[in-house]
Structures are given as structure tokens and as C-alpha cells.
Design an enzyme around this catalytic site. Structure first.
Site, PDB file in Angstrom:
ATOM      1  N   SER A   1      42.484 -25.756-114.512  1.00 52.89           N
ATOM      2  CA  SER A   1      43.057 -24.523-115.058  1.00 52.89           C
ATOM      3  C   SER A   1      43.043 -24.593-116.577  1.00 52.89           C
ATOM      4  CB  SER A   1      44.498 -24.357-114.563  1.00 52.89           C
ATOM      5  OG  SER A   1      45.157 -23.311-115.254  1.00 52.89           O
TER       6      SER A   1
ATOM      7  N   TYR B   1      52.991 -28.034-113.515  1.00 52.58           N
ATOM      8  CA  TYR B   1      51.661 -27.557-113.143  1.00 52.58           C
ATOM      9  C   TYR B   1      50.659 -27.842-114.256  1.00 52.58           C
ATOM     10  CZ  TYR B   1      47.936 -24.229-112.001  1.00 52.58           C
ATOM     11  OH  TYR B   1      46.727 -23.647-111.728  1.00 52.58           O
TER      12      TYR B   1
END
Length: 268
Positions: free
Chosen positions: A147, A160
Site C-alpha cells: 500500500s 496497518y
């Protein structure tokens, strides 16, 4: 390593394949490239429905394995079942979970599940499938879905962001170590994707497709498969996301953290 990754008529394993990006990657491989797909996720009913769709619409073979990647025994079983009945040529490790909110309010069991899903299972499956792919000598490939949050610090998605930073670094390092084998490793680092994960965290109330680099899963999947087949080492899709990735290289990380904190801070 210039030879394109060939997916037609070959098996690609995809984790996180019951929704969002995983579903669209499977559809892209079957529809556009005539590839067979082995789908992995927790929800068997959704996997079986997608398998049937791909068989009927695109004439490919499709099978599924129901498994929870936060459970070590399931991770081991995935490799055993995947390689028993078919020759796996490509592996896409897409499964992931997130949390939006203050880091100190993330429960310990939730963090452990995130770490097991995003990091531990990814490393374990890489360690199982990479020797398998190398030994077969068919110049297969491994795709790790990271990501943009792994390239820049994202407060209020602290855990995350940290797990995806690991995925990015691990994937790029692994790619260099196995470069001589002919098996490629691609790290794919999208921004936000308009999927169930955005809905579950509440982020979909703030970010919509087209906002702040948020892509539709269909568009993101097309980028992912293209980068994978071209054996890109690290690929960030979308001009805005690419600009953010470049900014992360030249601007102080503290400044980037302040700016992302202002964007992601939940309303009280």
C-alpha cells in the site's frame, strides 16, 4: 528479467479473493488472459460463486480453498492443498486487514490478527511457494500487495501502515535475492480502493472512488495484473499515488506524518 510473465492456461493462486481487489484480480486474469485461478479466502460461499462465474463466462478452470490467514494451521494447509492437485505458476498474496482510529485503542487481539494476516502469513506463504516456484524452473512470479501507506507514515492507520512498510521492504529484498532464478517478485502499492475494507473501517464515509487517489477495484486490478506480468519490482498505480510516493522520498517524514494525520484524523 525481460520475459513477460505468462498466465494463460496456467494456475495463479490469489489470497483475499472473496471480495474487493482479490475478486477483480481473479476476473482480470480469467477474462483478459485466459488464466486458471485458485481462490483463497475465509468465505467459501463467495469463493464458490466466483469460481462458477469464471468457469461459465470465461471457460477457465477455477477452484477454491477456504482458509483464515490469521491461523497458522490454515496457512500451512493452503500450500499443501494448492500444490497437491495442480501446478502453481504464479502467487498473488493480496489478503489484508486494517484499522482506522487511534493506535492506542486498537485491541491486542485485533492487532495480532492484523499482524498474522498482513505479515506472518505473507512471509510464510512466500517461504513455501518461492522454493516451489524456483524448483519448477518455469519463470513464475510472486505478487505482494502492499500500500502507499507502506511508503509514507499514516497516523490513525498506524498498525496497518507499519505492516505494509514491512511488506514493501520484505518484497523488494526478496526480489533481489531470487533475481537470478528467473522468478520475479512484484510489490504492488495502491492507494485507497473502494472496497468492503473501506466500508468496514468507516473510511468509505470520508473517501470515495476518485478522491485522494482512491481507485475502483476494477481499475486497481488492471494495474496490478499488468505490473505483475511485466515483472515490475515496485509499482504504485495512479498519478496522485505516484506523486505521494515521490514526495515521501524528498520531503521530511515528520512533515508527511503531520499532513496525513490531518487528513485521516477521525472526527470526534
Amino acid at each position: 528479467m525481460n520475459q513477460m510473465l505468462e498466465l494463460r492456461g496456467r494456475w495463479t493462486l490469489i489470497t483475499g479473493a472473496s471480495s474487493g481487489l482479490g475478486v477483480e484480480i481473479a476476473r482480470t486474469i480469467a477474462r483478459d488472459h485466459g488464466g486458471h485461478v485458485l481462490l483463497v479466502a475465509r468465505r467459501r460461499d463467495k469463493l464458490e460463486a466466483l469460481c462458477e462465474e469464471l468457469r461459465v463466462r470465461h471457460g477457465v478452470q477455477a477452484a477454491c480453498i477456504a482458509a483464515d490467514l490469521s491461523r497458522p494451521e490454515d496457512v500451512e494447509r493452503i500450500f499443501t492443498e494448492a500444490t497437491q492437485a495442480r501446478d502453481i505458476h504464479a502467487v498473488i498474496l493480496n489478503a489484508g486487514v486494517t484499522y482506522w482510529g487511534e493506535a492506542m485503542k486498537l485491541g491486542w487481539s485485533e492487532f495480532q490478527a492484523m499482524l498474522d494476516t498482513n505479515v506472518t502469513s505473507m512471509v510464510r506463504l512466500s517461504s513455501l511457494f518461492m522454493p516451489y516456484l524456483v524448483e519448477r524452473g518455469t519463470r513464475g512470479g510472486l505478487l505482494l500487495v502492499s500500500s502507499v501507506a507502506g511508503l509514507i507514515p499514516v497516523p490513525y492507520q498506524a498498525a496497518y501502515s507499519g505492516t505494509k512498510a514491512f511488506v514493501t521492504s520484505y518484497g523488494q529484498c526478496l526480489g533481489q535475492e531470487v533475481r537470478h532464478t528467473g522468478v520475479s517478485v512484484t510489490v504492488f502499492a495502491p492507494g485507497g480502493i473502494a472496497t468492503e475494507m473501506l466500508d468496514r473501517t468507516g473510511l468509505s464515509n470520508r473517501f470515495k472512488a476518485g478522491d485522494l487517489g482512491v481507485m475502483s477495484p476494477e481499475a486497481c486490478a488492471a494495474h496490478a495484473v499488468r505490473a505483475f506480468m511485466r515483472r515490475k519490482e515496485l509499482y504504485v498505480p495512479g498519478l496522485l499515488n505516484q506523486t505521494l510516493a515521490l514526495a515521501a522520498k524528498v520531503l521530511p517524514r515528520g512533515f508527511m506524518a503531520q499532513r496525513t494525520a490531518a487528513i485521516y484524523k477521525p472526527e470526534r
